[in-house]
Design a protein around this motif. Structure first.
Motif, mmCIF file in Angstrom:
data_model
loop_
_atom_site.group_PDB
_atom_site.id
_atom_site.type_symbol
_atom_site.label_atom_id
_atom_site.label_comp_id
_atom_site.label_asym_id
_atom_site.label_seq_id
_atom_site.Cartn_x
_atom_site.Cartn_y
_atom_site.Cartn_z
ATOM 1 N N VAL A 157 0.853 -1.183 0.000
ATOM 2 C CA VAL A 157 0.000 0.000 0.000
ATOM 3 C C VAL A 157 0.893 1.239 0.000
ATOM 4 N N ALA A 158 0.513 2.245 -0.792
ATOM 5 C CA ALA A 158 1.277 3.496 -0.842
ATOM 6 C C ALA A 158 0.643 4.536 0.062
ATOM 7 N N GLY A 159 1.471 5.414 0.609
ATOM 8 C CA GLY A 159 0.965 6.482 1.456
ATOM 9 C C GLY A 159 1.662 6.523 2.796
ATOM 10 N N HIS A 160 1.008 7.132 3.790
ATOM 11 C CA HIS A 160 1.614 7.247 5.110
ATOM 12 C C HIS A 160 0.546 7.214 6.200
ATOM 13 N N ILE A 161 1.000 7.125 7.423
ATOM 14 C CA ILE A 161 0.099 7.106 8.579
ATOM 15 C C ILE A 161 -0.553 8.482 8.695
ATOM 16 N N ARG A 218 -4.605 -0.579 8.665
ATOM 17 C CA ARG A 218 -4.938 0.709 9.269
ATOM 18 C C ARG A 218 -5.207 1.774 8.179
ATOM 19 N N PRO A 219 -5.852 2.895 8.571
ATOM 20 C CA PRO A 219 -6.143 3.953 7.593
ATOM 21 C C PRO A 219 -4.889 4.521 6.947
ATOM 22 N N VAL A 220 -5.046 4.976 5.703
ATOM 23 C CA VAL A 220 -3.928 5.460 4.903
ATOM 24 C C VAL A 220 -4.198 6.899 4.469
#
Length: 276
Positions: A189-193, A271-273
């Motif tokens: 998955v791409a992105g961050h916390i 978890r949410p991204v």
């Protein structure tokens, strides 16, 4: 604050002194550990430690991330194998910018050792100083007797990371494009916390891999509202280069906890991204 960095010339002088430190070579990249590089040429007397095999637990089902913290008993066996005693100072290095050496530094500190430093600029700095390089393998001079007492460095779990990120106090060490979710070469998955801020670890070192000054590092953290006394933690892809942020923070007098599972665990937990 105890020194966390040592120059190549300083280390060379210590190695011929009365109490030379144990020196560990931790060359590694996303492609894996580099024992061949060690055997081709290393700091004389140094011993190779495999980041993937020695400084991380087996991945298992992935819920702990790509580089889970090693079991304390296994870590103790590693430190004893390379000859570390409780009274020893230890210096760690990698190829150049401490991206891997910082993981060893952090784990040694987490184990309860306090006299632990990183060779600033790594093997590249050693060579640039014109110092002797040894080829082949190495063996410890004395048997190791150190006892691992985990907990010497603070950590947070996914919930703790989420809480800090919500207040902008979780700093992500990955490259800006990965943080923004524009590319993701490793994790599913791409992105961050959500809420995390980004300070790429590469921005904290010079082109030759040496750490920037304490003032420059402090300014980089201040730009994302992290200052001495702020309760904060570091994250990355798998918990390796996040240790570089913790080390850089120590240079600048800023204490950071570590989120060991980092983005790889966060993804595995569903978890949410956040992107952008």
């Amino acid at each position: 604050m105890a020194a966390v960095l040592v120059t190549a010339v300083e280390l060379a002088e210590e190695l011929i002194g009365d109490r030379p430190p144990v020196v560990l070579d931790v060359r590694w990249s996303l492609a894996g550990s580099d024992p061949e590089g060690y055997r081709a040429g290393h700091v004389p007397g140094s011993l190779f430690v495999d980041l993937d095999a020695d400084l991380a637990a087996p991945v298992g089902n992935g819920s702990g991330g790509r580089h889970p913290l090693p079991d304390p008993a296994a870590l103790q066996a590693t430190w004893r194998r390379v000859g570390i005693r409780a009274t020893d100072g230890v210096v760690v290095y990698d190829a150049d910018n401490a991206s891997a050496a910082a993981r060893a530094w952090w784990l040694l500190r987490w184990s309860g050792l306090t006299d632990v430093r990183v060779l600033d600029g790594g093997m590249a700095a050693w060579r640039a100083a014109g110092l002797w390089v040894k080829a082949g393998s190495g063996t410890p001079l004395v048997p190791g007797t150190v006892r691992v007492r985990p907990g010497g460095m603070p950590t947070v779990d996914a919930d703790g990371a989420a809480a800090l990120a919500a207040g902008g106090a979780l700093v992500d060490a990955r490259a800006a494009a990965r943080f923004r979710g524009e590319v993701e070469p490793v994790d599913p998955v791409a992105g961050h916390i959500p809420g995390a801020v980004n300070v790429p670890f590469t921005s904290l070192v010079t082109e030759d891999g040496r750490f920037r000054s304490a003032d420059e590092i402090g300014a980089a953290f201040a730009a994302v509202r992290l200052r001495p006394g702020t309760t904060a933690a570091a994250s990355c892809g798998s918990g390796v280069t996040a240790c570089h942020l913790v080390l850089a923070g120590a240079v600048a007098g800023i204490d950071l906890a570590l989120y060991p599972g980092s983005w790889s665990q966060w993804c595995a937990l569903g978890r949410p991204v956040e992107v952008g």
